[in-house]
Design a protein around this motif. Sequence first.
Motif, PDB file in Angstrom:
ATOM      1  N   UNK A   1       0.886  -1.209   0.041  1.00 50.60           N
ATOM      2  CA  UNK A   1      -0.115   0.123   0.148  1.00 50.60           C
ATOM      3  C   UNK A   1       0.781   1.168  -0.096  1.00 50.60           C
ATOM      4  N   UNK A   2       2.271   0.941   0.003  1.00 51.08           N
ATOM      5  CA  UNK A   2       2.990   2.288  -0.138  1.00 51.08           C
ATOM      6  C   UNK A   2       3.014   2.533  -1.700  1.00 51.08           C
ATOM      7  N   UNK A   3       2.909   3.555  -2.436  1.00 50.74           N
ATOM      8  CA  UNK A   3       2.841   3.644  -4.104  1.00 50.74           C
ATOM      9  C   UNK A   3       4.598   3.545  -4.398  1.00 50.74           C
ATOM     10  N   UNK A   4       5.430   3.968  -3.702  1.00 51.41           N
ATOM     11  CA  UNK A   4       6.644   3.765  -4.112  1.00 51.41           C
ATOM     12  C   UNK A   4       7.113   2.264  -4.207  1.00 51.41           C
ATOM     13  N   UNK A   5       6.772   1.471  -3.086  1.00 51.18           N
ATOM     14  CA  UNK A   5       6.999   0.009  -3.276  1.00 51.18           C
ATOM     15  C   UNK A   5       6.237  -0.581  -4.291  1.00 51.18           C
ATOM     16  N   UNK A   6       5.165  -0.311  -4.052  1.00 57.88           N
ATOM     17  CA  UNK A   6       4.253  -1.155  -5.246  1.00 57.88           C
ATOM     18  C   UNK A   6       4.577  -0.735  -6.876  1.00 57.88           C
ATOM     19  N   UNK A   7       4.999   0.381  -7.075  1.00 56.87           N
ATOM     20  CA  UNK A   7       5.774   0.817  -8.343  1.00 56.87           C
ATOM     21  C   UNK A   7       6.947  -0.192  -8.576  1.00 56.87           C
ATOM     22  N   UNK A   8       7.736  -0.090  -7.545  1.00 58.91           N
ATOM     23  CA  UNK A   8       9.109  -0.683  -7.801  1.00 58.91           C
ATOM     24  C   UNK A   8       8.951  -2.054  -8.118  1.00 58.91           C
ATOM     25  N   UNK A   9       7.976  -2.784  -7.372  1.00 57.34           N
ATOM     26  CA  UNK A   9       7.590  -4.049  -7.635  1.00 57.34           C
ATOM     27  C   UNK A   9       7.191  -4.382  -8.804  1.00 57.34           C
ATOM     28  N   UNK A  10       6.335  -3.398  -9.529  1.00 60.89           N
ATOM     29  CA  UNK A  10       5.865  -3.682 -10.817  1.00 60.89           C
ATOM     30  C   UNK A  10       7.079  -3.335 -11.779  1.00 60.89           C
ATOM     31  N   UNK A  11       7.671  -2.396 -11.629  1.00 57.39           N
ATOM     32  CA  UNK A  11       9.082  -2.213 -12.765  1.00 57.39           C
ATOM     33  C   UNK A  11       9.775  -3.319 -12.490  1.00 57.39           C
ATOM     34  N   UNK A  12      10.165  -4.140 -11.258  1.00 54.32           N
ATOM     35  CA  UNK A  12      10.837  -5.324 -11.295  1.00 54.32           C
ATOM     36  C   UNK A  12      10.417  -6.442 -11.959  1.00 54.32           C
ATOM     37  N   UNK A  13       9.231  -6.582 -12.024  1.00 56.75           N
ATOM     38  CA  UNK A  13       8.620  -7.593 -12.705  1.00 56.75           C
ATOM     39  C   UNK A  13       8.570  -7.311 -14.131  1.00 56.75           C
ATOM     40  N   UNK A  14       8.341  -6.265 -14.538  1.00 56.29           N
ATOM     41  CA  UNK A  14       8.593  -5.608 -16.013  1.00 56.29           C
ATOM     42  C   UNK A  14       9.719  -6.188 -16.521  1.00 56.29           C
ATOM     43  N   UNK A  15      10.987  -5.716 -15.990  1.00 55.13           N
ATOM     44  CA  UNK A  15      12.199  -5.899 -16.415  1.00 55.13           C
ATOM     45  C   UNK A  15      12.525  -7.369 -16.374  1.00 55.13           C
TER      46      UNK A  15
END
Length: 293
Positions: free
Chosen positions: A129-143
Amino acid sequence: MRRHAAALAVVLASAAGITTAAAPDAQAWRPPPVKACGATAADKALAATLSPTIHSAGLAGVSADQVSCARQILAEVKAEGFTTQAGKIALMTAITETGLRNYLGGDRDSLGLFQQRPSMGWGTRAQIIRPSYSTHRFLAAMTKRYPKGSWARTDPGRVAQNVQRSAYPSRYNRERTSAARLVAALWKGSSAPSAPVKPTKPAKPTKPAPVSSAQALVVPGGGIRVRSGPTTAAKQIRFLRGGSKVTATCQRAGKSVTIGRYRSAYWSYLPAQKGYVSNAAMHRNGATALKAC
């Protein structure tokens, strides 16, 4: 955000890494509570300007808090050295999944702006529920799914679908225009200033902290990207998987290092990889001791 309850139910049902059957009955469904992203006065003013221009399947205008959520997503994208195209993909995904609302619930255990599930390994409830963390995980999965920058050469809707694994794969591309307008309005100021604070007395000057000695670390679960040298032309040279053991030397002696488009005085040099990594990326999920660097 004006949408039918049934449509929003479908949005939440297509959480990251899951598939679903039919949406629940509109009369029985109630939206989960929302954790505010924390809108500033600047977000409120921008929302008033942008709202008349944003109309899509997932958005009918934007509120100040929706702008704040989008700004925090883009701030993380920039901080990790990605381009505006990555920001567009992340926003297309968050708009589709939640309409840029940081939900405290969803289908099964889905949470947050991207509707990521703790039970599927996306992180803890407090992290997601932290926007920075959830975005980080999305980017990690994308790469991970699109290595060597191949995500930038792939249809953005397909990239979003391959990360989220939605039961409705065609929905992401419907948010291209809304995401592009938000990126255009927010990218330069995605670390927008918060409300003014009272001035404080200047601190006494201190000597720059020395460069720390080498230390053994463990790469966090989402993995990290190592970037070559202190230059604005820095390129990604390696992606280190979570759990990898590395040795790092912290650079903090009063001099900022510019990696890609992100400038910070808190970077660590990984000798074996001959590149730099952001300290924030190293300890994002609390899995390493690199916090006092």
